[in-house]
Motif scaffolding. Structure first.
Motif, PDB file in Angstrom:
ATOM      1  N   HIS A  85      -5.875  -7.851   6.982  1.00 44.82           N
ATOM      2  CA  HIS A  85      -4.611  -6.903   6.651  1.00 44.82           C
ATOM      3  C   HIS A  85      -4.895  -6.615   5.146  1.00 44.82           C
ATOM      4  O   HIS A  85      -5.533  -7.436   4.347  1.00 44.82           O
ATOM      5  N   THR A  87      -3.584  -5.312   1.986  1.00 39.52           N
ATOM      6  CA  THR A  87      -2.328  -5.385   1.287  1.00 39.52           C
ATOM      7  C   THR A  87      -2.682  -5.038  -0.360  1.00 39.52           C
ATOM      8  O   THR A  87      -3.388  -5.209  -1.105  1.00 39.52           O
ATOM      9  N   GLY A  92       2.160  -2.890   3.266  1.00 36.69           N
ATOM     10  CA  GLY A  92       1.036  -3.660   3.731  1.00 36.69           C
ATOM     11  C   GLY A  92       1.531  -4.914   3.837  1.00 36.69           C
ATOM     12  O   GLY A  92       0.997  -5.831   4.726  1.00 36.69           O
ATOM     13  N   GLU A  93       2.299  -5.639   2.718  1.00 33.37           N
ATOM     14  CA  GLU A  93       2.359  -6.997   2.552  1.00 33.37           C
ATOM     15  C   GLU A  93       3.367  -7.483   3.863  1.00 33.37           C
ATOM     16  O   GLU A  93       3.334  -8.616   4.472  1.00 33.37           O
ATOM     17  N   ARG A  94       4.364  -6.675   4.152  1.00 29.59           N
ATOM     18  CA  ARG A  94       5.172  -6.762   5.089  1.00 29.59           C
ATOM     19  C   ARG A  94       4.795  -6.583   6.796  1.00 29.59           C
ATOM     20  O   ARG A  94       5.008  -7.594   7.508  1.00 29.59           O
ATOM     21  N   TRP A  95       3.532  -5.907   6.794  1.00 31.95           N
ATOM     22  CA  TRP A  95       2.844  -5.901   8.277  1.00 31.95           C
ATOM     23  C   TRP A  95       2.154  -7.197   8.359  1.00 31.95           C
ATOM     24  O   TRP A  95       2.313  -7.841   9.308  1.00 31.95           O
ATOM     25  N   ALA A  96       1.346  -7.549   7.331  1.00 32.25           N
ATOM     26  CA  ALA A  96       0.927  -8.784   7.355  1.00 32.25           C
ATOM     27  C   ALA A  96       1.754 -10.016   7.627  1.00 32.25           C
ATOM     28  O   ALA A  96       1.385 -10.968   8.607  1.00 32.25           O
ATOM     29  N   LYS A  97       2.918  -9.987   7.165  1.00 34.49           N
ATOM     30  CA  LYS A  97       3.738 -11.185   7.402  1.00 34.49           C
ATOM     31  C   LYS A  97       4.380 -10.985   9.094  1.00 34.49           C
ATOM     32  O   LYS A  97       4.593 -12.005   9.636  1.00 34.49           O
ATOM     33  N   CYS A 108      -6.109 -11.511   4.237  1.00 30.18           N
ATOM     34  CA  CYS A 108      -5.777 -10.485   3.446  1.00 30.18           C
ATOM     35  C   CYS A 108      -6.855 -10.074   2.448  1.00 30.18           C
ATOM     36  O   CYS A 108      -7.402 -10.689   1.813  1.00 30.18           O
ATOM     37  N   GLU A 110      -6.366  -8.241  -0.857  1.00 30.35           N
ATOM     38  CA  GLU A 110      -5.137  -7.916  -1.764  1.00 30.35           C
ATOM     39  C   GLU A 110      -5.718  -7.154  -2.845  1.00 30.35           C
ATOM     40  O   GLU A 110      -6.442  -7.568  -3.599  1.00 30.35           O
ATOM     41  N   TRP A 113      -0.691  -4.006  -7.059  1.00 34.77           N
ATOM     42  CA  TRP A 113       0.205  -3.145  -6.638  1.00 34.77           C
ATOM     43  C   TRP A 113      -0.263  -1.565  -7.434  1.00 34.77           C
ATOM     44  O   TRP A 113      -0.582  -1.961  -8.794  1.00 34.77           O
ATOM     45  N   GLU A 140       0.970   3.970   1.010  1.00 35.13           N
ATOM     46  CA  GLU A 140       1.726   2.833   0.614  1.00 35.13           C
ATOM     47  C   GLU A 140       2.867   3.291  -0.444  1.00 35.13           C
ATOM     48  O   GLU A 140       2.745   3.921  -1.275  1.00 35.13           O
TER      49      GLU A 140
END
Ligand code: PLP
Length: 371
Positions: A85, A87, A92-97, A108, A110, A113, A140
């Protein structure tokens, strides 16, 4: 009572929806197993394929976009492999979760931001390890960064066993996206962002490769099972009851979008972006997103003037009739977002920007000697 007939949404989702699109929903119900529905579905399918630049298929889901995130993770990631993922923002972070919540192993790449993912970063990660899929966010929405999806796709496609999954929730129809040419296995979106529809629908262009992958995965879940969606799609239908009224709205909106022309629509967004950048910089604000990757559909303004975003929103609602964004998640207040997506026009954008000027003039009276 407000002096405006309604508060217009100047939010990066849900966005303001045109009256004609709202009114398109106001039709008598039809049964979704009858011939009228098949006609509606087929009409919509043809337009969706043009809009995604795909010849394969576009699933229509009665859910928000998050549902198809889950569908992509469940139908596209084998349990004994890993997902990569990308992120660098809230979505992006939520999709990884979501992939992890469905039992998938996730690595990830990462970035801080406000920064973009580069093809080099992805190439390096794919050298180090092998992955079932790379999951990227096109635009994003929290940070206002547009990732170079076409170039990242070229890197991913050099690895034949790795699929490429793209969230284009706030990019689709606002900025260039070409599913087949770019070699994307899934491009998913929601109705309430750059599509400028009411919330409640999600769409995904899906490749043959991803469907083949899904056949290898026994536990795909039920509601977002792509093989079930495929079986129904071949009959111009959906596995469970679809939100028919919203589909009427989507049909009307796609008609208008294709009439405007996709390239013209992308260009309109770019022009509004440039005007927004000029305004922000000339007023002493910064631009949060990394130069070179700033979104055509949403500008995240760095609040260097430290305006009170809650007061700004209250002023704009009362005096100008717009509900305003106040920044997302951990950068709320430090930033605020100016969406120029969907059916926002240059006139509407000018009204908003001059409204913020009026707010700032009222909030910070000119000091003596200053005009
Ligand atoms: C809004 C958004 C989502 C979530 O979509 P929902 O329709 O609210 O589920 C996902 N990704 C991005 C980039 C978004 O902007």
């Amino acid at each position: 009572m407000s002096q405006f007939d309604h508060t217009r949404l100047f939010l990066p989702g849900p966005v303001e929806v045109r009256r004609e699109v709202l009114e398109a929903q106001n039709q008598w119900m039809i049964g979704h197993r009858g011939p009228e529905f098949g006609d509606l579905f087929a009409r919509l399918q043809a337009k969706l394929r043009r809009a995604f630049f795909t010849e394969s298929r576009v699933y229509v889901s009665g859910s928000s976009g998050s549902g198809l995130w889950e569908g992509a993770s469940r139908c596209g990631l084998r349990d004994d492999r890993k997902a990569l993922h990308l992120t660098g923002g809230a979505f992006g972070e939520r999709w990884a979760k979501i992939s992890a919540a469905n039992g998938k192993s996730v690595d990830c790449v990462e970035v801080p931001w406000g920064q973009a993912h580069t093809p080099e970063m992805v190439a390096a990660a794919l050298e180090r390890d092998s992955y079932d899929a790379v999951c990227a966010v096109h635009n994003e929405t929290s940070t206002g960064v547009t990732n170079p999806i076409k170039d990242i796709s070229a890197v991913v496609n050099a690895h034949p066993d790795t699929l490429f999954f793209v969230d284009s929730v706030s990019g689709f129809l606002g900025t260039e996206l070409r599913v087949d040419d770019w070699g994307i296995d899934i491009a998913l979106t929601s109705s309430q962002k750059a599509f400028a529809l009411p919330p409640g629908l999600a769409f995904a262009a899906v490749s043959d490769r991803l469907l083949e992958r899904a056949r290898e995965i026994p536990q795909r879940g039920y509601y977002f099972d792509f093989l079930a969606l495929e079986e129904s799609l071949l009959k111009n239908n959906t596995p469970s009851t679809p939100p028919v009224s919203l589909l009427y709205a989507a049909d009307a909106q796609l008609e208008a979008v294709l009439q405007e022309g996709l390239k013209a629509r992308w260009a309109r967004h770019r022009t509004m972006r440039d005007a927004t950048h000029d305004w922000a910089l000339s007023r002493g604000f910064g631009l949060y997103a990394q130069a070179g990757y700033r979104s055509d559909t949403v500008t995240t303004v760095e609040n260097q003037r430290n305006i009170d975003v809650d007061a700004m929103d209250a002023f704009m609602r009362k005096e100008i009739g717009f509900a305003m964004d106040r920044g997302y998640g951990k950068i709320k207040g430090k930033t605020f977002r100016l969406p120029h997506m969907g059916d926002v026009t240059m006139d509407m954008l000018r009204d908003v920007l001059s409204g913020i000027d009026a707010f700032m003039a009222e909030a910070t009276p000119p000091s003596p000697g200053q005009k």
